[in-house]
Design an enzyme around this catalytic site. Structure first.
Site, short mmCIF file in Angstrom:
data_model
loop_
_atom_site.label_atom_id
_atom_site.label_comp_id
_atom_site.label_asym_id
_atom_site.label_seq_id
_atom_site.Cartn_x
_atom_site.Cartn_y
_atom_site.Cartn_z
CE LYS A 126 40.70 50.23 72.58
NZ LYS A 126 39.42 50.93 72.29
CB SER A 206 39.70 51.69 68.61
OG SER A 206 39.13 52.04 69.88
CB SER A 230 35.78 52.06 70.05
OG SER A 230 36.22 52.90 69.02
#
Length: 539
Positions: A126, A206, A230
């Site tokens: 990420k 996210s 997330s």
């Protein structure tokens, strides 16, 4: 990454040094296909290996026999990124050294000097995880300049274990902690990530790009991060596995923060075994456990039977009748395997919802100021707010930065009222799980990880009030999302949670649940969801 670039990388398998200095970047973006039928996807087969379903132990066995190399595996994932990612926009950039890393792993395999189960395995990160050789942006153009000076601690662990750092994934900008009505999966740097199952639906956030990339088989494993939901919500909504570790198990040094009191990085994969193997590296505890106990990977590769396990089902009917019906079928499946499933409602949820957000505002101001001081660009939260006002690219999906502004005005973390609030949060969140598990003698609490994915709409924002992740997130306890089934082509995950530092037990139970439900299916990249009932063979 262009076809010409792939050809250069192919040549680099023979002469790895040709890769030095070569730029890695994202595939060109394209919109979803017109019409109501999915476009054909490239094969996920490489040398007889089905990338959709293969596990890390199976890959390592082939590498040991010499029937597969890390270079071939890495190249195939790079090719899939080039071919598939224009539909889903999950991968921001690929590493210019990916094939050199793979070639080095091949040498170790030939010499019998491998570094463990992740040696030669391609991993996506990420883009809020610091990498010294690639930009780390948190999705914001404010950080799109020079890379950080050093790797995040977890990246160092992955490199030391021989993993191939394949590239960086898109995310909800600033991990969904900027606007009051954000759109998950959107960032100014990467645009909008789409759900691979139905392209006009949202991937949740996210860790949107990490989950979507795994669903599309663009890497073997990925790293996500979570403050509250997330990892586990994107995992559920994209039909993959995501583990939020116990707080502190994985170093957060070098990860763009929201709150040190809740933030953690964690592994995501298409199966529990790969998730557990990755956690064993991220945590530094190894395959068999750092203190001689059962390791994470051992727990997942030798899952116990469901017979005799006691699971508390927290239904959450607010997520809709179709999700509730799926939970009923899931409970029946687990009971048929010998588990005892009882319905529960963990207490104190309203009070947790009332207190969590104000506490996070104070913590974000403290922690983001400390992080920004280590990077080029805005040096603190006030500077970041001004940057967004001055740069229209930051407002192309949604303009708001209400959370930034509220955090700037929030009381400091030295304030007695803040301290009392965080202490109450910690106490009530842990009691909500501990008391529920003790009262019913449970091995875990289970709940839906997500509703069916909503339609992505920048003007409206998200429709994501999903309370199941909050108790474990606030308590610092582990949680694990595994595929449970489908609602009209859209995946739904089953979220499992347990007490603090029971990660190994949770992974073992998750592997048994995964085996029983057998709910994973490859995405079909539909432009929109068809009317009608549940997907065939989708539970």
């Amino acid at each position: 990454m262009t076809r010409r670039r792939i050809a250069v990388l192919t040549a680099a398998l023979v002469v790895p040094t040709l890769l030095a200095g070569a730029p890695g970047h994202r595939a060109e973006a394209a919109g979803p296909e017109a019409g109501g039928s999915p476009a054909p996807s490239p094969s996920a087969l490489v040398r007889g290996v089905d990338l959709d379903t293969v596990t890390i132990p199976e890959l390592q066995a082939r590498m040991k026999r010499g029937s597969l190399t890390s270079s071939a595996l890495t190249l195939e994932y790079l090719r899939r990124i080039e071919a598939v990612d224009p539909r889903i926009h999950a991968v921001l950039r690929t590493s210019p050294t990916a094939l050199r890393q793979a070639a080095a792993s091949d040498v170790r395999h030939r010499l019998g000097r491998t570094r463990g189960p992740l040696d030669g395995i391609p991993v996506l990160l990420k883009d809020n995880v610091d990498t010294r050789d690639m930009p780390t942006t948190a999705g914001s153009t404010a950080l799109a300049g020079s890379p950080p000076d050093r790797d995040a601690d977890l990246v160092g662990r992955l490199r030391a274990a021989g993993a191939v750092i394949l590239g960086k994934t898109n995310l909800s900008e600033w991990a969904n902690f900027r606007a009051a009505k954000p759109t998950s999966g959107w960032s100014a740097v990467g645009g909008q990530t789409n759900n691979p199952y139905v392209l006009d639906r949202n991937p949740c956030g996210s860790s949107s790009g990490s989950a979507a990339a795994l669903a599309a088989s663009l890497a073997q494993v990925a790293i996500g991060t979570e403050t509250d939901g997330s990892i586990v919500c994107p995992a559920g909504m994209n039909g993959v596995v995501g583990h939020k570790p116990s707080l502190g198990l994985v170093s957060r040094s070098g990860v763009v923060p929201i709150s040190a009191e809740q933030d953690t990085a964690g592994p995501m994969a298409r199966n529990v075994v790969d998730t557990a193997l990755t956690l064993s590296v991220l945590s530094g505890q190894g395959v068999t456990g750092g203190t001689g106990g059962t390791g994470f990977a051992e727990a997942a590769t030798r899952p116990g039977a469901l017979r005799g396990k006691r699971i508390g089902l927290w239904r959450l009917p607010s997520l809709g009748t179709e999700v509730d019906a799926l939970m009923t079928r899931t409970a029946a499946d687990l009971r048929a395997a010998g588990a005892r499933v009882v319905e529960v409602t963990p207490p104190y949820q309203d009070r947790l919802a009332e207190l969590e957000f104000p506490a996070l505002l104070s913590e974000f101001h403290r922690d983001i100021d400390a992080y920004l001081a280590t990077r080029g660009g805005p040096r603190d939260l006030a500077g970041l707010i001004e940057f967004n006002r001055a740069h229209p690219a930051e407002r192309t999906c949604f303009a708001g930065q209400e959370l930034f502004e509220q955090a700037l005005a929030a009381p400091p973390t030295t304030d007695p009222e803040y301290r009392a609030m965080r202490a109450e949060l910690r106490d009530l969140s842990r009691r909500s799980i501990d008391e529920t598990m003790a009262a019913h003698r449970l091995d875990a609490i289970a709940s839906p990880a997500n509703p069916p994915a909503w339609t992505t709409d920048c003007a409206r924002g998200d429709n994501d009030v999903i309370p199941s992740s909050t108790p474990a997130a606030v308590a610092g306890y582990p949680s694990l999302s595994v595929p449970a089934g489908f609602v009209n082509e859209l995946p739904v995950g089953l979220l499992l949670m347990a007490g603090g530092h029971r990660d190994a037990e949770l992974l073992s139970l998750g592997a048994a649940v995964e085996h029983r439900l057998d709910a994973w299916r490859a995405p079909r990249y539909l432009p929109s969801a068809p009317a009608g009932g549940a997907r065939p063979n989708g539970r």
